[in-house]
Scaffold this motif. Structure first.
Motif, short mmCIF file in Angstrom:
data_model
loop_
_atom_site.label_atom_id
_atom_site.label_comp_id
_atom_site.label_asym_id
_atom_site.label_seq_id
_atom_site.Cartn_x
_atom_site.Cartn_y
_atom_site.Cartn_z
N GLY A 407 0.89 -1.36 -0.14
CA GLY A 407 0.15 0.11 -0.22
C GLY A 407 0.62 1.61 0.01
N GLU A 408 1.26 1.84 -1.22
CA GLU A 408 2.32 3.15 -1.31
C GLU A 408 0.74 3.93 -0.40
N GLY A 409 1.56 4.61 0.17
CA GLY A 409 1.07 6.07 0.78
C GLY A 409 -0.29 5.80 1.88
N GLU A 410 -0.19 4.05 2.29
CA GLU A 410 -1.47 4.08 2.89
C GLU A 410 -1.08 3.26 4.12
N THR A 411 -1.28 3.38 4.81
CA THR A 411 -0.29 2.95 5.83
C THR A 411 -1.20 1.02 6.05
N PRO A 412 -0.05 0.04 6.16
CA PRO A 412 -0.43 -1.49 5.91
C PRO A 412 -1.01 -1.62 6.98
N LEU A 413 -2.07 -2.84 6.45
CA LEU A 413 -2.46 -4.03 7.51
C LEU A 413 -2.53 -5.22 7.39
N VAL A 414 -3.09 -5.88 8.04
CA VAL A 414 -3.10 -7.14 8.37
C VAL A 414 -3.47 -7.88 7.14
N GLN A 419 -6.34 -12.60 9.41
CA GLN A 419 -7.01 -11.85 10.16
C GLN A 419 -7.74 -13.12 10.48
N THR A 420 -8.81 -13.97 9.16
CA THR A 420 -9.45 -14.46 9.18
C THR A 420 -9.34 -15.90 9.94
N HIS A 421 -8.13 -15.88 9.23
CA HIS A 421 -7.57 -17.38 9.09
C HIS A 421 -7.56 -17.55 11.53
N PHE A 422 -7.12 -16.08 11.84
CA PHE A 422 -6.65 -16.58 13.66
C PHE A 422 -8.14 -15.75 14.77
N GLU A 476 -2.53 -1.81 12.42
CA GLU A 476 -4.54 -2.10 12.74
C GLU A 476 -3.81 -3.07 14.06
N LYS A 477 -4.01 -4.15 14.07
CA LYS A 477 -4.19 -4.93 15.55
C LYS A 477 -2.70 -3.97 16.32
N LEU A 478 -1.69 -4.14 15.99
CA LEU A 478 -0.62 -4.17 16.65
C LEU A 478 -1.18 -2.75 18.12
#
Length: 929
Positions: A407-414, A419-422, A476-478
């Motif tokens: 994600g250039e210029g965006e906040t990277p997300l998991v 996320q759905t697996h856990f 987001e998770k961290l």
């Protein structure tokens, strides 16, 4: 050519002779010549390979459409029949026969026809001629290394490609020859084998309305037939790989991989997997996984260098997986894949990781490696950690890509898949992503220890650590864990800040590492305001700010890093109260009072630019105060360093950046202060003749490096443009009438300084050209009377540059010139009560609207000239039919669609539509190729 030059009987007789030759009536040698003739003909009429003939564009388009609709399929059938006519002789002969050459040429022609850029719709109707197109197929941008051309010829080709048994014949031909020459290693790379395989691969990418509307059953049968023939090229993978290692050619397995990529491109993942299940106990995805695993094993076994077959096969297969998985991801999850496929993909990923780690381990002992850890025995006893650390470096990069989406210029997300697996893990601090990230942070913390840093943490490893932290902080998770109600994240934040400061201080000269730290890691920390609240309360952050203001080591950072770090420190002021923020920024301006050496002054100015670039609504007032407080020092420095071009440029760039960030927020009184300051800057610049350049020298500028002396000229252009923008974007509450008067004065003065220095030679350099026309379009749109007040010589020079810009290759430059011309014409029309480019040269359709807006007021204020030019254009046409079409089109341009002589929005829209219709009607026969 077919439509316009020959009668129907002539064409029929001519192509009947060609057909007879291709069928072999006159012998194999003539058959070969006939096939090559058709190949040349198709190449000539293909838009990307046609020759310049000096004929109208419309003529070329008509010929291309005629060939596609009336002849291309016929040529394909002729070439197919030619290959069929010699198949028996080739298969039954025990020696090389002349028919092989003819068959190879026919296969090559079939491939070329399938590569044609088909241009009619699915119903078989001809499309309208694109009078704006340059005639070359544009390939879409892709991150994949391997590409396949999608073939969509339409329903008219169904009998030739699908129902005729053509695919079965081709597969049988290749299989029979393959079996016949199985003991001849050279055969796989001979022309007939290569041509046949390429044609098979191309048929794998066949899609669209050429297949019947039967819910995809015909296409699936087609693909299954091809896949069945291709299987022997790649399956079983271990046997094929072993044969290649023993000396067999790799060309067949590579073409097999390309075929799988083509099939994956035209099907869904579910259909792709189901194809093989009808003839094997497993699906196509399982085959793909097995094949990929074998290729990776070959890479691991041989430490194969890039450029070999296993590298190429791996890239093609990775692109195939990407095509399939991106399709799955876009539909929301992996629910369509069976468990065995998911397990196979998991095993494949583990093998790829193992392969990368093995490559990393091997490179650790390479004398040409970027670094070496052989001196680190005291940390690990007698165990050499070199391989382990190199593997760790690779793991950091792999983990970084897995744990966060691009994600250039965006906040990277998991990623959603993780996320759905856990999803069943309710406690955030127990989430595997958090645990893994925490372990990496703890490892990175060891770099703060000088002894460990010297022994283990090389610049290369630190680059991986900094990149990972910048990419993942704070996902987001961290963020939920680190900055929850118990503030567990403060120690982590402190570690990251100290790591950042360590990389800047303890690794001098490591430009890549410092760039990652300044532009990515530290900048990532100030993305969110809630993080800034914690950040500014840390002692480590205060130490960083203090070191930035006073530590001479940080003055050695390059200019880009200086600006970035200053911008980051200012942005962190979100977390401070107003008084704290003011004191924080004063650290930057206090140093400005001591211009002792050029290095110090240059570093200071870069930092001031970084602070100016941090202007946002909340920080605007404080940064305005900062700039206001150093107005006089800036003027003093401009006087003192008038002979130091580098310092002059930095001073001007600071003023440009500061004005750019401030001008739209300023009230009337503040605006006048800034305008007066800019006027003083321009006057001082002019009085010292800093920008005086002999025009006779400009033609000797042979490379981009020599144009650096004109950077201050570009800065002046940007400054004037920023001042002009006040009338376009203004967030202040005051009336802008008085401001407009003052701005026009300073712009008028600046224009007199800048305009004479802009030669046509200088406009050939992209940066200066863009800035100049950006300013000119601003001036003519906002202050057209200012340009009109120029003396005759200066005004003529401006018009000359506009003419230059209208013929520029950069469409953005052309668009700015057209906007400037529109503004000038509108001003002239209002005070008194361009079409050639569109008619005769390549233009994007996006330019037509802007050109119409410029042309309409010109026609209104110079109707006599418009009539005279139109008559001249008509008289140049020798063809009576085309002359009539042109006359009618010119009449319709200004009389249809209820067009009137008012320069209002509705009339502009009407004229845009009229001009578009006019160009569609006449541009094809006015342009030549």
């Amino acid at each position: 050519m077919f439509q316009l030059e020959f009668s129907s009987s002539d064409k029929e007789a001519f192509f009947n002779q060609v057909h007879q030759a291709i069928l072999g009536v006159h012998g194999v040698a003539v058959q070969f010549i006939g096939i090559n003739f058709l190949e040349s003909l198709v190449s000539e009429f293909s838009p990307s390979t046609s020759s310049a003939m000096g004929l109208p564009r419309e003529f070329h388009e008509q010929c291309r459409i005629s060939l596609e609709l009336d002849y291309l399929k016929m040529f394909y059938c002729w070439a197919r029949d030619a290959a069929l006519s010699v198949t028996k002789q080739i298969i039954e002969s025990d020696t090389a026969v002349s028919e092989v050459k003819a068959c190879t040429a026919a296969l090559r022609l079939l491939l070329q026809i399938l590569n044609w850029d088909f241009q009619y719709d699915t119903s078989g109707r001809k499309i309208s001629i694109n009078v704006f197109s340059a005639g070359v197929r544009t390939e879409s941008a892709s991150s994949k290394r391997s590409e396949c051309v999608i073939v969509q010829p339409g329903p008219a080709w169904r009998d030739a490609l699908i129902s005729s048994g053509h695919v079965g014949w081709l597969l049988n031909l290749y299989s029979a020859l393959r079996q016949k020459f199985s003991r001849e290693g050279y055969w796989l790379d001979c022309p007939i084998a290569v041509s046949a395989r390429k044609l098979i691969v191309q048929l794998c990418s066949l899609t669209g309305t050429v297949f019947s509307s039967d819910n995809g059953q015909t296409q699936e049968h087609h693909l299954l037939q091809l896949l069945s023939g291709i299987l022997e090229w790649v399956d079983p993978p271990d046997v094929v790989a072993k044969a290649i290692e023993s000396g067999k050619s790799e060309s067949e397995i590579l073409d097999g991989c390309r075929a799988l990529l083509s099939i994956a491109t035209v099907t869904t993942p579910f259909v792709f997997d189901q194809l093989l299940k009808s003839i094997r106990p497993y699906g196509t995805l399982t085959l793909l996984s097995t094949l990929m695993c074998e290729v990776v094993k070959v890479l691991m076994m041989n430490n194969t260098e890039e450029g070999t077959w296993s590298w190429e096969a791996r890239d093609i297969l990775l692109d195939t997986w990407t095509t399939l998985l991106v399709s799955i991801d876009s539909t929301g999850g992996n629910i369509s894949l069976p468990p065995e496929v998911l397990n196979a993909a998991t095993s494949l990923f583990a093998l790829i990781v193992e392969s990368e780690l093995k490559v990393a381990s091997a490179s650790a002992m390479d004398d040409n490696s970027d670094f070496n850890y052989l001196q680190a025995f005291h940390l690990w006893g007698m165990i050499d950690p070199t391989e382990t650390l190199e593997e760790l470096y690779s793991l950091l990069l792999i983990t970084g890509h897995v744990l966060a989406d691009e994600g250039e210029g965006e906040t990277p997300l998991v990623p959603n898949a993780i996320q759905t697996h856990f999803v069943d893990i309710m406690e955030a601090d127990k989430h595997p992503v958090v645990l893994l990230s925490g372990a990496i942070i703890k490892f990175a913390e060891q770099s703060l220890d000088p002894e460990a840093r010297a022994s283990v943490f090389s610049p290369r490893l630190m680059e991986a650590i900094v990149w990972f932290l910048a990419r993942h902080f704070p996902p987001e998770k961290l963020c939920l864990v680190f900055f929850g109600e118990h503030n567990q994240g403060k120690p982590v934040l402190d570690i990251i800040v100290r790591i950042g400061m360590t990389t800047l201080v303890a690794y001098p000269g490591e430009k890549d590492l410092q760039e990652l730290t300044c532009n990515q890691l530290l900048h990532a920390l100030v993305r969110q305001k809630n993080i800034c609240l914690h950040l500014v309360a840390l002692d480590s952050w205060r130490e960083l700010a203090n070191a930035f203001a006073n530590d001479k080591t940080l003055f050695l950072l390059n200019s880009t890093n200086q600006r970035s770090l200053a911008q980051t420190l200012v942005l962190s002021a979100y977390g401070m109260r107003n008084s704290e923020a003011s004191n924080h920024k004063n650290d930057l301006k206090n140093v400005a009072q001591q211009p002792d050496i050029i290095l110090l002054v240059s570093s200071l100015l870069e930092r001031l630019r970084g602070a100016a670039n941090a202007t946002e609504p909340r920080s605007q007032k404080a940064i305005y105060v900062m700039g206001f407080s150093i107005m006089n020092p800036v003027l003093v420095l401009l006087e003192v360093y008038k002979h130091e071009s580098a310092v002059v440029y930095l001073l001007l760039k600071f003023v440009v950046d500061w004005v750019d960030g401030q001008i739209s927020y300023l009230e009337a009184r503040e605006t006048n202060i800034v305008i007066d300051f800019c006027m003083r800057v321009l006057q001082l610049y002019s009085s010292h003749n800093i920008g005086k350049i002999l025009m006779t020298h400009s033609s000797s500028l042979l490379n981009e490096a020599k144009t650096e002396k004109y950077k201050d000229l570009r800065a002046l252009l940007q400054l004037l443009s920023n001042l002009c923008s006040k009338d376009l974007v203004d967030f202040s509450s005051d009336s802008i009438e008085a401001q407009a008067t003052n701005i026009s004065e300073v712009v008028f003065f600046g224009l007199h300084i800048v305009t004479p220095l802009i030669s046509l030679d200088l406009l050939k350099y992209p940066k200066l050209c863009h800035d100049y026309f950006s300013l000119l379009s601003h001036l003519l749109e906002v202050y057209p009377e200012t340009v009109a007040q120029l003396n005759t010589e200066a005004f003529a020079h401006v018009l000359g540059t506009l003419d230059f810009g209208l013929h520029h290759q950069d469409t953005e430059i052309v668009d700015m010139c057209l906007r400037a011309l529109r503004a000038l014409a509108s001003y002239h029309y209002k005070e008194t009560g361009a079409g050639k480019l569109l008619l005769f040269e390549d233009y994007s359709p996006d330019m037509v609207g802007t050109a119409a807006d410029a042309l309409f007021p010109l026609i209104l204020c110079e109707q006599g000239l418009y009539q005279r030019l139109g008559n001249e254009l008509i008289e140049r046409q020798t063809n009576p039919t085309l002359k009539s079409r042109l006359a009618n089109a010119l009449q319709a341009l200004t009389s249809t669609n209820q067009l009137s002589s008012s320069l209002d929005r509705l009339n502009y829209q009407r004229f845009r539509k009229n001009l578009t219709n006019f160009l569609i009607e006449v541009r094809g026969f006015l342009r030549t190729m």
